[in-house]
Every structure is written in C-alpha cells, then in structure tokens.
Scaffold this motif. Structure first.
Motif, short mmCIF file in Angstrom:
data_model
loop_
_atom_site.label_atom_id
_atom_site.label_comp_id
_atom_site.label_asym_id
_atom_site.label_seq_id
_atom_site.Cartn_x
_atom_site.Cartn_y
_atom_site.Cartn_z
N ASN A 88 0.86 -1.11 0.12
CA ASN A 88 -0.04 0.13 0.06
C ASN A 88 0.86 1.39 -0.09
O ASN A 88 0.61 2.30 -0.71
N MET A 111 2.03 1.83 -3.29
CA MET A 111 1.14 2.41 -4.53
C MET A 111 0.92 3.95 -3.97
O MET A 111 0.96 4.59 -5.17
N ASP A 168 -3.46 1.67 10.98
CA ASP A 168 -4.88 1.12 10.96
C ASP A 168 -5.05 1.28 12.21
O ASP A 168 -4.83 0.75 13.52
N ALA A 202 -6.11 3.03 7.57
CA ALA A 202 -6.76 2.20 6.74
C ALA A 202 -8.05 1.86 6.83
O ALA A 202 -8.78 1.43 6.01
N TYR A 243 -1.35 -10.83 -6.30
CA TYR A 243 0.21 -10.20 -6.01
C TYR A 243 1.06 -10.73 -7.20
O TYR A 243 1.82 -10.26 -7.58
N LYS A 253 4.06 -6.04 -13.53
CA LYS A 253 4.99 -4.72 -13.32
C LYS A 253 6.32 -4.96 -14.02
O LYS A 253 6.87 -4.02 -14.81
N HIS A 304 -11.94 -6.20 10.25
CA HIS A 304 -10.52 -5.61 9.95
C HIS A 304 -10.60 -5.10 8.63
O HIS A 304 -9.92 -5.77 7.79
N GLN A 305 -11.08 -4.02 8.40
CA GLN A 305 -11.35 -3.32 7.08
C GLN A 305 -9.90 -2.79 6.79
O GLN A 305 -9.60 -2.85 5.42
N GLY A 306 -9.17 -2.38 7.48
CA GLY A 306 -7.81 -1.85 7.22
C GLY A 306 -6.97 -2.83 6.47
O GLY A 306 -6.31 -2.68 5.43
N THR A 307 -7.09 -4.17 6.90
CA THR A 307 -6.14 -5.22 6.19
C THR A 307 -6.99 -5.50 5.02
O THR A 307 -6.29 -5.98 4.06
N GLY A 321 -7.69 -3.49 2.95
CA GLY A 321 -7.30 -2.20 2.09
C GLY A 321 -6.28 -2.64 0.81
O GLY A 321 -6.53 -1.76 -0.28
N VAL A 322 -5.70 -3.81 0.75
CA VAL A 322 -5.04 -4.27 -0.12
C VAL A 322 -5.87 -4.27 -1.60
O VAL A 322 -5.36 -4.49 -2.67
N ARG A 328 -7.66 -2.33 -2.88
CA ARG A 328 -7.53 -1.37 -3.79
C ARG A 328 -5.96 -1.45 -4.77
O ARG A 328 -6.31 -1.14 -6.06
N GLN A 329 -5.30 -2.06 -4.25
CA GLN A 329 -3.94 -2.64 -5.13
C GLN A 329 -4.45 -3.35 -6.14
O GLN A 329 -4.18 -3.39 -7.38
N ARG A 355 -6.47 -2.23 -9.03
CA ARG A 355 -5.44 -1.67 -10.43
C ARG A 355 -4.91 -2.75 -11.39
O ARG A 355 -4.43 -2.26 -12.26
N ALA A 374 0.55 -14.78 6.09
CA ALA A 374 -0.27 -14.00 5.86
C ALA A 374 -0.38 -13.35 4.50
O ALA A 374 0.57 -13.52 3.64
N ILE A 375 -0.88 -12.03 4.48
CA ILE A 375 -0.79 -11.12 3.37
C ILE A 375 0.45 -10.93 2.81
O ILE A 375 0.81 -10.87 1.56
N PRO A 376 1.33 -10.11 3.65
CA PRO A 376 2.62 -9.71 3.24
C PRO A 376 3.59 -11.07 2.81
O PRO A 376 4.16 -10.94 1.84
N ARG A 382 2.67 -11.46 -1.01
CA ARG A 382 3.44 -10.48 -1.92
C ARG A 382 4.62 -10.88 -2.14
O ARG A 382 5.23 -10.76 -3.21
#
Lengths: 149, 395
Positions: free
Chosen positions: A13, A16, A92, A126, B16, B23, B51-54, B56-57, B59-60, B63, B317-319, B322
């Motif tokens: 994030n 970006m 967050d 976030a 990812y 890219k 956990h809405q912040g989590t 947030g990916v 949005r990436q 794209r 997890a998410i990281p 990626r």
C-alpha cells in the motif's frame, strides 16, 4: 528541486501511494521513487526534498522494506545534518495503541541523526473512509511550497 | 513479452503474482480465473469483517485490472467448467493459486459429531460466502480448538458488542445471529505451550481490549509472555475466555445436549464440557485438485506453478503472499517460452455465465451504496444476486 520519494512497505500500500504521489508531481517537478529496502542512507540527499511514505505492521513495527534501511542507519550512524524530509504514515486505527508507530520510529531515527523533519507527520487510517492520496497530496503540496519559498 | 498466463484463484496470492508479473512485463496477457463471481478470495471471505484496514490491499488488486490490463474471469471453476488440461494447453503458463478451502479435520474420534464445526465453514458463513452453510447454534459454552489468528478472529467476533462491530462489513444475517447467541463462556484449547501459540500478540491485545472479554489462563500458560499476561491481567469483562494450553485433544463424545472433549495434558487426561466445538487448526484442500500430484509436477518444464497456501500449506499472511508473488513472477519470466499458437483466453469465448471485472465494479458500487452508519458495505451474498444484480434492484 528534485523530489526523492521513498517508501517502506509490507503489503504494497505504501508503494502504491509513493507511485501515486510521483504521478501527481511529475508535471511540475523532477521526481524519483525508491524502495527503502534498495536505498542506502546516502540516498537521502541535502539537495533534495525527501518524501517518505512508511506503513506500520503488526505490533507497531517497521514494515519489512524499511527494516534493512533502518538497520544500516543504526549501524553506520550517518550524519544527516542538512537533510530535509517529509514523512507520511500509513496506519490502522483498529490497532490504536501502536497506530502509525512504523513511520514514527523512522522519523525519530532520522531526526536523531541530524535530519530535519518538514511539516507534521500525518497518518492515514486504513480503517477510515478517506483515500490516502487525498490526504497526502494537500499535505505535501504545502510542504513543497514552503520549501520552494 | 506477450506470453499468456492463467492464474487460477483471485485471492491475495494470485493477485500479487499478477501484479508482480505485469509490473516487470506489462505486455503479458494475464488472466485471473476464479470459481466465485467476484475477485479477492480470502481478502473478501477470510480477513475478518472488522479488519477493514487489512482489506485495504484490495485497492492495489483493483488496479491490476483497471491499469495493468489483467483480465478477470469469474464464476469459472477449473476442473468443472473447464478442465485443467485444457487450460494448460491454452496458456503458456498456469499458476495454481486456488488456496486451501477445506477445514483440516481434528483427526480424533468424534470429530464428525453434530455440533463440531470447522473454522473455515464458520467464517465463510459469517462473511457471507455464497457457498456457506447456515450459521450453527453454538450454545452457552462453545469450545475453540486452536490458538492461531483464525481462532482469535472468531473469539473476537463472538465477544464483540454490536457497538464494537461498527464500521465492519458484517452482514445483517450474521449480525442478528451474533446478537442472538447466548454465550456465557468460551474455552480455547491449544496443544502448544502459551509461548509457542501461533496467534500474533497484537491480536491478543485487540481481544483483551473488548468490553465484554475476560481472558483467563485456565490450564498451562505458566510460560505466557508479556503480552498474554498483560491481556489476562487487564481484561475484566463479563465473558470469560479460558485458555487451556498444553492440552492435546484426543477424543470427542456426546454429552447431554453438547459434547465432551478429552485432552491429554502434562497432568494427565482431562475432560472439558462444551455446547459446541469450533476446530480452528488450519486448512486443507477440498479435493477439487490433485494437489500433491500437481505440486510434484510443477515447474518450468510443466509450464505449471503453484502459489500461496496451495503451494505452502496454510501458513503465512498477506505480506508473505506479496513476497512470494514477486519471487514467483521473476521465476516465471526467467523460464517462460511463449508459443503464439496457444489460444489463451479465446478458450472461454462464447461461454455463458462468466463475470468480468466491470461486473465486479458494478457489484462493488452496489455494495458500497448499501453502507449504513454501522456498516461500511452491504455484501451481496447469494450467487444468483451476484450473477444478476439487476434482480436486486427490483426487489
């Protein structure tokens, strides 16, 4: 004045947002974008306006891509006197206790080496509704204006 | 390079990988295929509703489709609608990023008794996955087996007051269900010691801050770290959550209206009564792919790769998605040998029922328009409505 944009990211994030900032500025300014993971402390140059976008991860930790940079600063102890930087945090608020700690830790480290922080250190939430670029651009344009003056 | 790459699974690993591929090589034809009509996999259906912040990916990930020219083929299940063999013939490279949708069974006698529910089945129902089963009755004293972050997600959602769920995207049905539960106590059982438990300290802190929670160390836990000890000392709500570490489940039996779990501990065998049992000990395949065989075959020569939990098992997890996606993208670009004769996405031409990314953007806008003071979106949960959202507006 070159605007050197750096990002410290864990999930992408912050990367970006760094790219979005560069896109917004590229008509008016020379810009570069670099991952902190690929940057040496010397990449923060006195002649540039350094802009850093840095998230926070897990328990208020630095994001993975900022860690090697921070370790180098801590071990090499560079003199950053004269370096100006503006730092924008990503956080967050679900994790209120350590909200935005990643960017805070990085900012404190740079200041402790003599660098000068420009403006406030905003932290985008976030878990909120606002888009990070809508918060970052007005903040940064004000800093650029003041730095140009 | 204009190689054709199909990614099976539109969750974080698939996205990812696509992001990193495009890219490095923007001219690739990257198609992300998902069995569901909507993208993002566990970001939508596994990351907790609060956990809405989590999330947030996402949005990436959007794209990848709106700027990097990947294409989305939703509502298309490989192995049923199109065979994996046909897909591999049509594309230069196939990446399997289908995740692990099944709950790993407890593997003890009685693990299939009524009242035993897998954490994946429960969270799918809570997060309104279109294929979810109905939400179960948990009774007054549910027992959670497992001490990973999924277990903590479940504890947190069960313990939250309606006010504490504000800002989440927990749906009306699951919210009503939560409000109707009459839980008086929750027990959490883990094989490991407290120090070796899998949960992130930050998740325990978050749990301990809830108004109703009273975390307690009921067994084991003498080696509890600073964070867990502070969480136990600092929480004093009306809902006890008892952690029992160093307790290895050995059998489940019916007991009255509920169940009884026998555990092996350093003190010998102990039994714990429960009104229901939630097993949160990880995930496994659901049999829709021959995962072992495919993983053995995967590599440049087979033009087949695997990513995410499908490759590694249910860890990370998410990281990690990626990081691994970036590594895998580089490997694919080093090894791919494009063959212009391969037909790529033309394989799906004329097939009815496939959803594209525009379709998702339409659904996304509808869901966001359904937001309220308390909820940041209103998920569309039925597959029919996802496929034909026009019907929703008439309703």
């Amino acid at each position: 004045m070159n605007i050197a944009i750096f990002f410290g990211t864990e999930t992408g994030n912050a990367e970006m947002l760094a790219e979005d900032i560069a896109t917004e500025l590229e008509d008016q300014h020379e810009t570069t974008v670099a991952n902190l993971a690929d940057s040496a402390p010397e990449a923060l140059q006195v002649a540039d306006l350094n802009v850093i976008v840095c998230s926070s991860y897990d328990d208020g930790d630095l994001p993975a891509s900022a860690k090697p940079f921070v370790e180098r600063v801590q071990s090499e102890m560079p003199d950053l006197t004269g370096v100006r930087f503006a730092i924008f945090g990503l956080g967050d608020s679900e994790y209120a206790e350590t909200y935005g700690f990643g960017s805070m830790k990085l900012a404190e480290l740079l200041v402790s080496r003599g660098a000068q922080a420009l403006g406030e250190r905003p932290v985008h939430d976030a878990a909120g509704d606002e888009l990070p670029e809508d918060m970052a651009m007005p903040w940064l344009l004000e800093i650029i204006e003041a730095a140009d003056a | 390079m204009s190689a054709k790459i199909a990614i099976v699974g539109g969750g974080p690993s698939g996205c990812y990988t696509a992001q990193a591929l495009l890219k490095r090589a923007p001219d690739l034809e990257v198609d992300i295929i998902d069995a569901l009509p909507v993208p993002y996999g566990l970001v939508r259906y596994g990351v907790a509703a609060d956990h809405q912040g989590t999330k947030g990916v996402a949005r990436q990930f959007a794209r990848i489709f709106t700027r990097q020219n990947a294409q989305f083929f939703g509502n298309l299940r490989i192995g049923r609608d199109v065979t994996l063999e046909a897909l591999r013939r049509a594309y230069d490279v196939v990446v399997l990023a289908a995740g692990l949708p099944g709950d790993r069974p407890l593997g003890i006698p009685g693990d299939d008794l009524p009242g035993v529910i897998g954490s994946g089945a429960l969270t799918r129902a809570l997060y309104e996955h279109p294929d979810a089963e109905a939400l179960p009755e948990l009774g007054e004293a549910p027992l959670v087996i497992g001490t990973g972050n999924v277990a903590v997600d479940i504890l947190r959602l069960l313990a939250k007051t309606p006010e504490e769920l504000s800002g989440s995207d927990l749906g009306a049905g699951p919210s009503d269900w939560l409000a109707a539960q009459k839980i008086r106590q929750i027990t959490v059982v883990g094989r490991s010691s407290a120090a070796a438990a899998r949960f992130s300290p930050v998740m325990i802190k978050e749990l301990a801050e809830l108004s109703r929670v009273d975390l307690r160390l009921a067994a084991g836990g003498s080696d509890a770290g600073e964070v867990l000890a502070a969480a136990v000392a600092g929480s004093a709500g009306p809902l006890p959550i008892d952690f029992r570490f160093e307790s290895r489940p050995v059998a489940l039996e019916p007991l009255g209206d509920g169940l009884q779990l026998t555990v092996e501990t350093p003190r010998g065998r102990e039994t714990i009564a429960a009104s229901s049992v939630i097993s949160a000990i990880g995930f496994t395949g659901d049999g829709s792919f021959d995962r072992d065989g495919l993983l053995a075959e995967a590599g440049g020569a087979a033009r087949l790769y695997a990513a995410g939990w499908f490759r590694t098992g249910p860890v990370g997890a998410i990281p990690q998605c990626r990081e691994e996606g970036q590594r895998l993208a580089q490997q694919i670009l080093d090894e791919v040998q494009p063959d212009p004769a391969r037909i790529g996405r033309a394989l799906f031409a004329g097939r009815a029922g496939i959803t594209d990314f525009d379709h998702w953007q339409h659904l996304d806008a509808l869901e966001l328009a359904g937001a309220t003071d308390q909820r940041c979106r209103r998920k569309i949960s039925r597959r029919d409505d996802m496929l034909r959202p026009a019907n929703l507006q008439d309703a």
